[in-house]
Design a protein around this motif. Structure first.
Motif, mmCIF file in Angstrom:
data_model
loop_
_atom_site.group_PDB
_atom_site.id
_atom_site.type_symbol
_atom_site.label_atom_id
_atom_site.label_comp_id
_atom_site.label_asym_id
_atom_site.label_seq_id
_atom_site.Cartn_x
_atom_site.Cartn_y
_atom_site.Cartn_z
ATOM 1 N N UNK A 56 2.969 4.782 5.726
ATOM 2 C CA UNK A 56 3.311 5.871 4.492
ATOM 3 C C UNK A 56 2.054 5.734 3.471
ATOM 4 N N UNK A 57 1.669 4.238 3.395
ATOM 5 C CA UNK A 57 0.683 3.873 2.481
ATOM 6 C C UNK A 57 -0.948 4.421 2.862
ATOM 7 N N UNK A 246 -11.521 3.892 6.070
ATOM 8 C CA UNK A 246 -11.630 2.577 5.661
ATOM 9 C C UNK A 246 -10.085 1.817 5.181
ATOM 10 N N UNK A 247 -9.402 2.590 4.486
ATOM 11 C CA UNK A 247 -7.977 2.146 4.097
ATOM 12 C C UNK A 247 -7.213 1.821 5.101
ATOM 13 N N UNK A 248 -7.254 2.633 6.492
ATOM 14 C CA UNK A 248 -6.489 2.323 7.531
ATOM 15 C C UNK A 248 -6.775 0.988 8.122
ATOM 16 N N UNK A 249 -7.951 0.517 8.272
ATOM 17 C CA UNK A 249 -8.540 -0.593 8.866
ATOM 18 C C UNK A 249 -8.083 -1.793 7.752
ATOM 19 N N UNK A 250 -8.236 -1.608 6.338
ATOM 20 C CA UNK A 250 -7.777 -2.430 5.523
ATOM 21 C C UNK A 250 -6.324 -2.794 5.691
ATOM 22 N N UNK A 251 -5.471 -1.597 5.758
ATOM 23 C CA UNK A 251 -3.994 -1.892 6.068
ATOM 24 C C UNK A 251 -3.749 -2.750 7.091
ATOM 25 N N UNK A 252 -4.243 -2.211 8.447
ATOM 26 C CA UNK A 252 -3.996 -2.685 9.632
ATOM 27 C C UNK A 252 -4.528 -4.337 9.571
ATOM 28 N N UNK A 253 -5.581 -4.472 8.987
ATOM 29 C CA UNK A 253 -6.006 -5.980 8.953
ATOM 30 C C UNK A 253 -4.899 -6.905 8.231
ATOM 31 N N UNK A 359 15.045 11.371 3.402
ATOM 32 C CA UNK A 359 14.660 10.079 3.031
ATOM 33 C C UNK A 359 13.113 9.776 2.484
ATOM 34 N N UNK A 360 12.872 9.445 1.278
ATOM 35 C CA UNK A 360 11.508 9.632 0.665
ATOM 36 C C UNK A 360 11.053 8.237 0.839
ATOM 37 N N UNK A 361 9.933 8.282 1.469
ATOM 38 C CA UNK A 361 8.972 6.805 1.622
ATOM 39 C C UNK A 361 7.925 6.651 0.617
ATOM 40 N N UNK A 362 7.432 7.567 0.125
ATOM 41 C CA UNK A 362 6.438 7.410 -0.955
ATOM 42 C C UNK A 362 5.864 8.564 -1.349
ATOM 43 N N UNK A 363 5.224 8.412 -2.513
ATOM 44 C CA UNK A 363 4.930 9.754 -3.314
ATOM 45 C C UNK A 363 3.851 9.698 -4.190
#
Length: 435
Positions: A56-57, A246-253, A359-363
């Motif tokens: 979601x992030x 870049x944000x995908x890599x940051x979150x995965x790491x 079901x809301x996960x984020x906004x």
């Protein structure tokens, strides 16, 4: 505010997804994007690489305005029920004007013509289990007979369905229908017909990497399957850097450093093995996707799994797989067994009603405005706190998230019951601007 809907898994979110997201806004001329996203377990019967909150992030940092969870009752189904649940969720918001999906053909006219013809004339059974009715109200015996004949000859269900549809449409063996994204796209449009939905559909051609393509042939675009393969051998995640934001890599790491990723089927094999060992044959037969006597084949196949040969889940899949039963079919069956989903909990009668809650996960800030509007327009309850809403499907979602978290290196109580503790993720305007 014009809003477009997208149906996603983001396992993980990569540059191809960013292209689809951007093009969806362009072709629909939308101001906002609502994403319906699979939760802890996915359509091909696989556990998500990282939690639904981490994904979601990723979606919010890309620019999505509202992320809604597709219940696990739909997210791990064959194409027609997966599509039906996702489209019903977008329709239920009351704020989505259009939706956009990827396809190999990129030909909306062709896909719509096929969907309308199938809706009018086949309405045949399109579930993997040939005995279960599909979302439509009627059936054409000729269509079903063609599917059954193909199945008896040893064809997989997707191949048999494509051939039957191609015959009905006067297009030979329907080879183009057997392409994964075309198949999903067709079922999205069939769902829209069956729901008598008002959303306008759009499609974007899939670029450079095919669905489930394991090799990488482009400098910036690779399939999620190929990226997961890279991650399996790379504890730093740097190998996927050229193919993801870049944000995908940051979150995965971050998730990998915390011991919350990567999650895969091997992560669950001990739990699955215990469940298979203690569950009787008759009990297995009552679980979702366990059809045509597969409960007996499962029990026989356990003897083929040896702990000293590595990859026990892969060994089990190899022992179970036949020409008739695709890996995806078998993985979905194992998901139902792992999660203890009984057939009666996922009956066509229950599924046909569409999603029973949102079901809301984020906004984002814009998504918050959409939520205010949805209080008046939504056709089902909008859930921001899992503990405050009761529904059997929501219970299945909470259980699925707990099972998924059990694969972490050292899962805490908060990890296991995060659905009760976690508020929807809010992305501030500053974070969105930085990305």
């Amino acid at each position: 505010m014009k809003t477009v809907g997208i149906i996603v898994e983001y396992n993980p979110l990569h540059n191809g997804h960013v292209y689809h997201f951007q093009q969806s806004k362009i072709v629909s001329e939308a101001d906002a994007v609502v994403a319906v996203m699979s939760g802890s377990f996915l359509q091909r019967g696989e556990p998500a690489l990282v939690s639904k909150w981490a994904r979601t992030e990723m979606a919010l940092r890309m620019g999505a305005d509202l992320v809604i969870e597709l219940p696990v009752a739909y997210s791990t189904q064959p194409a027609e029920w997966f599509a039906y649940g996702a489209v019903s969720a977008l329709e239920a918001t009351g704020v989505v004007d259009a939706f956009c999906f990827g396809s190999e053909s990129g030909d909306m006219e062709l896909l719509q013509a096929a969907a309308k013809r199938l809706h009018m004339e086949d309405r045949a059974k399109v579930a993997v289990d040939p005995s279960a009715p599909e979302p439509g109200d009627a059936e054409t015996s000729g269509f079903r007979d063609t599917i059954r004949a193909r199945l008896k000859s040893g064809a997989s269900y997707p191949s048999a369905y494509a051939a039957a549809a191609g015959s009905l449409l006067g297009e030979g063996d329907g080879e183009w229908l057997a392409q994964p994204n075309n198949t999903l796209g067709l079922h999205y449009l069939l769902a829209l017909e069956r729901l008598q939905g008002s959303m306008r559909p759009y499609t974007i051609s899939r670029q450079k990497a095919g669905y489930n393509q394991t090799d990488i042939s482009d400098e910036r675009i690779a399939s999620a399957t190929a990226l997961r393969k890279l991650l399996a051998d790379d504890t730093t995640a740097f190998a996927i850097r050229p193919f993801v934001p870049a944000y995908t890599l940051d979150i995965l790491q971050r998730e990998m450093a915390a011991g919350r990723a990567p999650v895969n089927w091997e992560s669950f094999f001990r739990t699955l093995l215990v469940r298979l060992a203690v569950t009787g044959v008759s009990e297995l037969a009552e679980l979702g996707e366990v059809t045509e006597g597969l409960e007996h084949r499962i029990k026989r196949s356990l003897a083929a799994v040896h702990p000293d040969k590595g990859g026990p889940f892969e060994q089990l899949m190899h022992a179970l797989k036949t020409r008739r039963y695709t890996r995806t079919k078998l993985q979905r069956m194992m998901t139902r067994i792992l999660l203890n989903h009984r057939k009666e909990e996922l009956s066509p009668e229950l599924l046909r009603s569409g999603v029973p809650y949102l079901r809301v996960l984020g906004f984002s800030p814009t998504g918050q405005q959409l939520l205010k509007t949805m209080k008046k327009t939504a056709g089902v309850p909008v859930v921001t706190k899992a503990a405050s809403h009761k529904h059997p499907f929501l219970e299945l979602d909470i259980q699925a998230a707990a099972v998924h978290a059990s694969a972490y290196r050292t899962p805490s109580q908060t990890d296991l019951f995060r659905d009760y503790y976690e508020a929807p993720l809010r992305l501030g305007e500053r974070e969105a601007e930085e990305d």
